[in-house]
Scaffold this motif. Structure first.
Motif, PDB file in Angstrom:
ATOM      1  N   LEU A 564       0.830  -1.204   0.000  1.00  0.00           N
ATOM      2  CA  LEU A 564       0.000   0.000   0.000  1.00  0.00           C
ATOM      3  C   LEU A 564       0.866   1.257   0.000  1.00  0.00           C
ATOM      4  O   LEU A 564       0.586   2.220  -0.724  1.00  0.00           O
ATOM      5  CB  LEU A 564      -0.928   0.000   1.220  1.00  0.00           C
ATOM      6  N   VAL A 565       1.938   1.257   0.804  1.00  0.00           N
ATOM      7  CA  VAL A 565       2.822   2.423   0.857  1.00  0.00           C
ATOM      8  C   VAL A 565       3.488   2.638  -0.502  1.00  0.00           C
ATOM      9  O   VAL A 565       3.547   3.766  -1.019  1.00  0.00           O
ATOM     10  CB  VAL A 565       3.876   2.258   1.971  1.00  0.00           C
ATOM     11  N   LYS A 566       3.979   1.561  -1.103  1.00  0.00           N
ATOM     12  CA  LYS A 566       4.661   1.684  -2.401  1.00  0.00           C
ATOM     13  C   LYS A 566       3.695   2.158  -3.497  1.00  0.00           C
ATOM     14  O   LYS A 566       4.106   2.835  -4.441  1.00  0.00           O
ATOM     15  CB  LYS A 566       5.284   0.344  -2.785  1.00  0.00           C
ATOM     16  N   ALA A 567       2.418   1.810  -3.354  1.00  0.00           N
ATOM     17  CA  ALA A 567       1.423   2.224  -4.350  1.00  0.00           C
ATOM     18  C   ALA A 567       0.901   3.630  -4.093  1.00  0.00           C
ATOM     19  O   ALA A 567       0.057   4.134  -4.846  1.00  0.00           O
ATOM     20  CB  ALA A 567       0.259   1.229  -4.352  1.00  0.00           C
ATOM     21  N   GLY A 568       1.404   4.276  -3.029  1.00  0.00           N
ATOM     22  CA  GLY A 568       0.946   5.629  -2.705  1.00  0.00           C
ATOM     23  C   GLY A 568      -0.433   5.662  -2.064  1.00  0.00           C
ATOM     24  O   GLY A 568      -1.056   6.725  -1.988  1.00  0.00           O
ATOM     25  N   LYS A 569      -0.913   4.512  -1.623  1.00  0.00           N
ATOM     26  CA  LYS A 569      -2.210   4.443  -0.936  1.00  0.00           C
ATOM     27  C   LYS A 569      -1.951   4.585   0.562  1.00  0.00           C
ATOM     28  O   LYS A 569      -1.782   3.593   1.276  1.00  0.00           O
ATOM     29  CB  LYS A 569      -2.916   3.130  -1.271  1.00  0.00           C
ATOM     30  N   LEU A 570      -1.895   5.826   0.996  1.00  0.00           N
ATOM     31  CA  LEU A 570      -1.375   6.136   2.324  1.00  0.00           C
ATOM     32  C   LEU A 570      -2.455   6.361   3.379  1.00  0.00           C
ATOM     33  O   LEU A 570      -2.162   6.813   4.487  1.00  0.00           O
ATOM     34  CB  LEU A 570      -0.470   7.376   2.233  1.00  0.00           C
ATOM     35  N   GLY A 571      -3.707   6.069   3.042  1.00  0.00           N
ATOM     36  CA  GLY A 571      -4.775   6.218   4.029  1.00  0.00           C
ATOM     37  C   GLY A 571      -5.690   7.377   3.707  1.00  0.00           C
ATOM     38  O   GLY A 571      -5.916   7.725   2.546  1.00  0.00           O
ATOM     39  N   ARG A 572      -6.194   7.995   4.744  1.00  0.00           N
ATOM     40  CA  ARG A 572      -7.206   9.047   4.599  1.00  0.00           C
ATOM     41  C   ARG A 572      -6.759  10.181   3.674  1.00  0.00           C
ATOM     42  O   ARG A 572      -7.525  10.674   2.848  1.00  0.00           O
ATOM     43  CB  ARG A 572      -7.537   9.602   5.988  1.00  0.00           C
ATOM     44  N   LYS A 573      -5.487  10.587   3.799  1.00  0.00           N
ATOM     45  CA  LYS A 573      -5.034  11.773   3.045  1.00  0.00           C
ATOM     46  C   LYS A 573      -4.967  11.520   1.540  1.00  0.00           C
ATOM     47  O   LYS A 573      -5.004  12.470   0.751  1.00  0.00           O
ATOM     48  CB  LYS A 573      -3.690  12.257   3.581  1.00  0.00           C
ATOM     49  N   GLY A 575      -7.076   9.092   0.095  1.00  0.00           N
ATOM     50  CA  GLY A 575      -8.366   8.516  -0.294  1.00  0.00           C
ATOM     51  C   GLY A 575      -8.424   7.013  -0.223  1.00  0.00           C
ATOM     52  O   GLY A 575      -9.494   6.411  -0.392  1.00  0.00           O
ATOM     53  N   GLU A 576      -7.278   6.373   0.020  1.00  0.00           N
ATOM     54  CA  GLU A 576      -7.280   4.915   0.163  1.00  0.00           C
ATOM     55  C   GLU A 576      -6.055   4.454   0.928  1.00  0.00           C
ATOM     56  O   GLU A 576      -4.958   4.971   0.749  1.00  0.00           O
ATOM     57  CB  GLU A 576      -7.308   4.215  -1.206  1.00  0.00           C
ATOM     58  N   GLY A 577      -6.282   3.497   1.808  1.00  0.00           N
ATOM     59  CA  GLY A 577      -5.224   2.811   2.534  1.00  0.00           C
ATOM     60  C   GLY A 577      -5.744   1.418   2.790  1.00  0.00           C
ATOM     61  O   GLY A 577      -6.131   0.702   1.858  1.00  0.00           O
ATOM     62  N   PHE A 578      -5.779   1.010   4.037  1.00  0.00           N
ATOM     63  CA  PHE A 578      -6.449  -0.255   4.342  1.00  0.00           C
ATOM     64  C   PHE A 578      -7.941  -0.148   4.010  1.00  0.00           C
ATOM     65  O   PHE A 578      -8.575  -1.113   3.606  1.00  0.00           O
ATOM     66  CB  PHE A 578      -6.250  -0.620   5.813  1.00  0.00           C
ATOM     67  N   LYS A 580     -10.989   2.366   1.911  1.00  0.00           N
ATOM     68  CA  LYS A 580     -11.234   3.488   1.011  1.00  0.00           C
ATOM     69  C   LYS A 580     -11.905   4.586   1.833  1.00  0.00           C
ATOM     70  O   LYS A 580     -12.686   4.304   2.734  1.00  0.00           O
ATOM     71  CB  LYS A 580     -12.124   3.051  -0.154  1.00  0.00           C
ATOM     72  N   TRP A 581     -11.594   5.833   1.494  1.00  0.00           N
ATOM     73  CA  TRP A 581     -12.100   6.977   2.251  1.00  0.00           C
ATOM     74  C   TRP A 581     -12.905   7.886   1.338  1.00  0.00           C
ATOM     75  O   TRP A 581     -12.454   8.238   0.242  1.00  0.00           O
ATOM     76  CB  TRP A 581     -10.940   7.763   2.868  1.00  0.00           C
ATOM     77  N   VAL A 582     -14.093   8.269   1.784  1.00  0.00           N
ATOM     78  CA  VAL A 582     -14.964   9.181   1.039  1.00  0.00           C
ATOM     79  C   VAL A 582     -15.414  10.291   1.993  1.00  0.00           C
ATOM     80  O   VAL A 582     -15.961  10.000   3.068  1.00  0.00           O
ATOM     81  CB  VAL A 582     -16.193   8.446   0.461  1.00  0.00           C
ATOM     82  N   ASP A 583     -15.146  11.533   1.595  1.00  0.00           N
ATOM     83  CA  ASP A 583     -15.504  12.686   2.426  1.00  0.00           C
ATOM     84  C   ASP A 583     -14.978  12.551   3.862  1.00  0.00           C
ATOM     85  O   ASP A 583     -15.661  12.864   4.836  1.00  0.00           O
ATOM     86  CB  ASP A 583     -17.023  12.887   2.460  1.00  0.00           C
ATOM     87  N   GLY A 584     -13.754  12.045   3.957  1.00  0.00           N
ATOM     88  CA  GLY A 584     -13.106  11.942   5.262  1.00  0.00           C
ATOM     89  C   GLY A 584     -13.575  10.792   6.122  1.00  0.00           C
ATOM     90  O   GLY A 584     -13.210  10.703   7.302  1.00  0.00           O
ATOM     91  N   LYS A 585     -14.370   9.870   5.565  1.00  0.00           N
ATOM     92  CA  LYS A 585     -14.882   8.747   6.346  1.00  0.00           C
ATOM     93  C   LYS A 585     -14.454   7.426   5.728  1.00  0.00           C
ATOM     94  O   LYS A 585     -14.520   7.245   4.507  1.00  0.00           O
ATOM     95  CB  LYS A 585     -16.414   8.804   6.444  1.00  0.00           C
ATOM     96  N   ALA A 586     -14.013   6.492   6.584  1.00  0.00           N
ATOM     97  CA  ALA A 586     -13.618   5.167   6.116  1.00  0.00           C
ATOM     98  C   ALA A 586     -14.848   4.391   5.671  1.00  0.00           C
ATOM     99  O   ALA A 586     -15.864   4.359   6.371  1.00  0.00           O
ATOM    100  CB  ALA A 586     -12.900   4.417   7.235  1.00  0.00           C
ATOM    101  N   GLN A 587     -14.757   3.785   4.504  1.00  0.00           N
ATOM    102  CA  GLN A 587     -15.864   2.973   3.983  1.00  0.00           C
ATOM    103  C   GLN A 587     -15.664   1.536   4.438  1.00  0.00           C
ATOM    104  O   GLN A 587     -14.806   0.818   3.926  1.00  0.00           O
ATOM    105  CB  GLN A 587     -15.902   3.067   2.457  1.00  0.00           C
TER     106      GLN A 587
END
Length: 653
Positions: A564-573, A575-578, A580-587
């Motif tokens: 995830l880190v290597k793919a740039g999926k760093l979490g809330r900031k 839009g996706e990490g462990f 997916k994030w929409v409008d600041g909320k974890a889906q």
């Protein structure tokens, strides 16, 4: 003029003027705020008895109740007495006595008017509501409310019924259930107070007029009272329980639910509500939750007494306009500081300015206040603000060589006495400061994400620092409304040191195939405000990996975390990490069933508790109490348990 003979009192002053008006001033001896101690209440009882006698003979036409403290009216009951008062053999009689006293005030044949400035909270508001009329200073310092729920209880001096009588059931229950403090205008809008004045020096005159004109407060409008009647009350109660359940679990925080139960029984009769208070209140006062919340309260208050006195801060310079640096800068501007924000170019600074404006609009409401805050937050790509700043805070990437190069270029540009600080989350200060000419000048001011919500600032002390630098750092944290905990410079300091085993332990379980939704739900069932996987996404997976590596916890190559880190999926900031994030909320997906969610939560939290013990043993913090309050403020660890070490002692963690 001959003054009437009055009982001797330590907490109250009384005199009668030529118009036979009685002026009663509360002034708790040796304290910055007024509190209703048992002694103060007993003295007031004697005074009210005398008022009754003087009213009967015509020697007193009314009483005006004021405060002799600059801080405000009355901050509430004396919390230092709560442990002793929680004794079931003492509390019911003490409450009955206070109820009877406030009823006598209400029944006085002469007007009693409260003149309020500053804080009017808890028992202070309950006393004011027993008076016949309330005049309030309409300025930014005035705050009115019932914060008792934050101590695991609800109003116990008749405030439940009297607030419903004045504000109506929905508004009154709303402020009691949330503990939120109202400004003067909002309190007037809710009918909790009757008259607003612009300045404190107008209180006495307006209160005098209220007495002479025999003004009486008007209760809630009939349509407001309908919400407490018949089927409507059942509907309102259901909504209240739903809202309370979203914020807290009944087994963790019983007070809101006990108050709702009381309203369900007696909400249509404010006098019955008052009569029912005592039986509902007593079990709460002696509960483990209330005891632990009092412990947290005293620990938080102790933090406010730290810091060098008399130090003033007007200008702050922040280097690094990323999420942390930008949000630190915006927070300082919100709190009234002039702030310059530096990064390589305007393209990097602008998003931080935009986030700052959103914060100002959310917190300040009035356009002129928002505009003023926007002007206080200034882009400064060339770093011109360094030489004028009282505080310089570095908040760039967690790389030792980058931080060293920044501080090396700053040292000769600082004005005398300015604080030089790093927001490092894990690197020892000694390493950052080793190339400085005056390494003792560098301290750590470690903020937490989100800056606007988390109250803790770790004030980090290196082996180079003196008490003077640390004292100024703590004073600055207090000046911007944060709670400083002094920690020794060691990898991860306090909060990240204890958080990382907890978060990485949960991540490892996800790597093994366990449900992230289940793990997050279990942590919240234990009492955490957010689950460990959602927290990792909120912190940022890149930050999490960096801190983990700094603390010696390797993130395995090929793991989901690493990918995830290597793919740039760093979490809330991003839009996706462990999640997916929409409008600041974890889906989140569905949470699998589990027989013992809270038990699983205890299992997840165990590494955090274990590490807190290690940190205390190593002297990173001075004692267990500071460790507990630091972890509560920095991670949201269940306040109702009193902190990780208190929870372990009680067998709950």
């Amino acid at each position: 003029m001959i003054q009437p003979q009055m009982p001797e009192t330590k907490n109250w002053r009384f005199h009668r003027d030529v118009e036979n008006l009685g002026w009663l001033t509360m002034d708790t001896p040796g304290a910055p705020v007024n509190t209703l101690s048992r002694q103060a209440i007993m003295e007031l009882e004697q005074l009210v008895e005398r008022f009754e006698e003087l009213a009967q003979t015509g020697e007193l036409v009314g009483v005006i109740l004021l405060s002799g403290k600059d801080s405000g009216f009355i901050a509430g009951a004396d919390v230092s007495e709560f442990d002793a008062m929680s004794d079931f053999s003492v509390l019911p009689e003490a409450l009955k006595r206070t109820h009877a006293l406030f009823a006598r005030i209400e029944a006085l044949k002469i007007p009693m008017v409260a003149g309020i400035h500053g804080f009017c909270l808890g028992g202070g508001l309950e006393l004011a509501l027993a008076c016949h009329y309330r005049v309030v200073v309409n300025d930014d310092k005035t705050r009115i409310g019932f914060p008792e729920v934050n101590l695991g209880i609800f109003p116990g001096f008749g405030g439940t019924g009297r607030s419903i009588r004045q504000a109506g059931p929905v508004d009154a229950m709303g402020i009691m259930l949330t503990g939120r403090m109202l400004k003067a205008g909002a309190a007037k809008g809710m009918n909790l107070v009757d008259k607003l004045v612009r300045h404190r020096d107008m209180l006495a005159w307006e209160a005098r007029k209220a007495v002479l004109q025999k003004r009486k407060a008007v209760g809630a409008a009939p349509f407001q009272k309908l919400m407490a009647m018949g089927p409507l009350r059942s509907y309102v109660v259901g909504k209240m329980r739903d809202q309370a359940g979203k914020k807290a679990r009944k087994e963790h925080y019983p007070a809101p639910f006990a108050l709702i139960d009381l309203f369900e029984k007696h909400g249509d009769d404010w006098k019955a509500m008052i009569r029912g208070e005592i039986d509902a209140f007593v079990p709460l006062m002696g509960s483990d939750t209330a005891s632990n919340l009092r412990r947290v309260f005293f620990a938080s208050e102790a933090l406010k007494k730290q810091g060098t006195k008399g130090v003033k801060f007007a200008r702050v310079h922040v280097i690094g306009a990323g999420v942390m640096g930008g949000d630190i800068a915006a927070w300082c501007a919100l709190r009234g500081m002039s702030v310059t924000l530096q990064d390589l170019d305007m393209e990097r600074i602008k998003p931080a300015l935009d986030r700052g404006k959103k914060l100002f609009k959310k917190r300040l409401k009035k356009k002129h206040e928002v505009d003023a805050a926007v002007l206080r937050l200034e882009a400064d790509p060339e770093g011109k603000g360094v030489g004028r700043a009282d505080v310089i805070i570095e908040a760039v990437v967690e790389k030792l060589e980058v931080k060293q190069s920044i501080f090396g270029g700053l040292e000769d540009r600082l004005k005398p006495g300015a604080i030089l600080a790093t927001n490092t989350s894990s690197i020892e200060l000694e390493r950052i400061a080793e190339k400085l000419k005056a390494p003792e000048r560098l301290i750590g001011l470690h903020f937490f994400n989100p800056v606007a919500q988390l109250p803790l600032v770790e004030v980090i002390r290196s082996t180079f620092n003196t008490d003077a630098e640390i004292g100024k750092g703590a004073a600055f944290a207090l000046a911007i409304g944060k709670s400083p905990v002094v920690v020794k410079s060691a990898p991860g300091f306090l909060v990240n040191r204890v958080l990382m085993p907890y978060m990485l332990g949960a991540v490892e379980r996800v790597e093994r195939g366990e449900s992230k939704e289940l793990l997050d739900a279990a942590a919240m069932a234990f009492g955490m405000p957010m689950g460990p996987i959602e927290l990792m996404d909120t912190v940022g997976l890149d930050v999490g990996k960096s801190v983990a590596t700094e603390l010696g916890h390797a993130v395995p190559e090929g793991s989901k975390f690493d990918a995830l880190v290597k793919a740039g999926k760093l979490g809330r900031k991003t839009g996706e990490g462990f999640y997916k994030w929409v409008d600041g909320k974890a889906q989140k997906g569905e949470t699998p069933a589990h027989a013992d969610l809270a038990g699983l939560g205890r299992e997840l939290v165990k590494p955090l508790v274990d590490m807190t013990e290690v940190v205390v043993a190593e002297g990173v913090v001075a004692n267990e109490g500071l460790a507990d309050i630091g972890v509560i403020l920095g991670t949201g660890f269940a306040p109702f348990l009193g902190g990780p070490l208190k929870a372990r002692k009680d067998g709950k963690a």
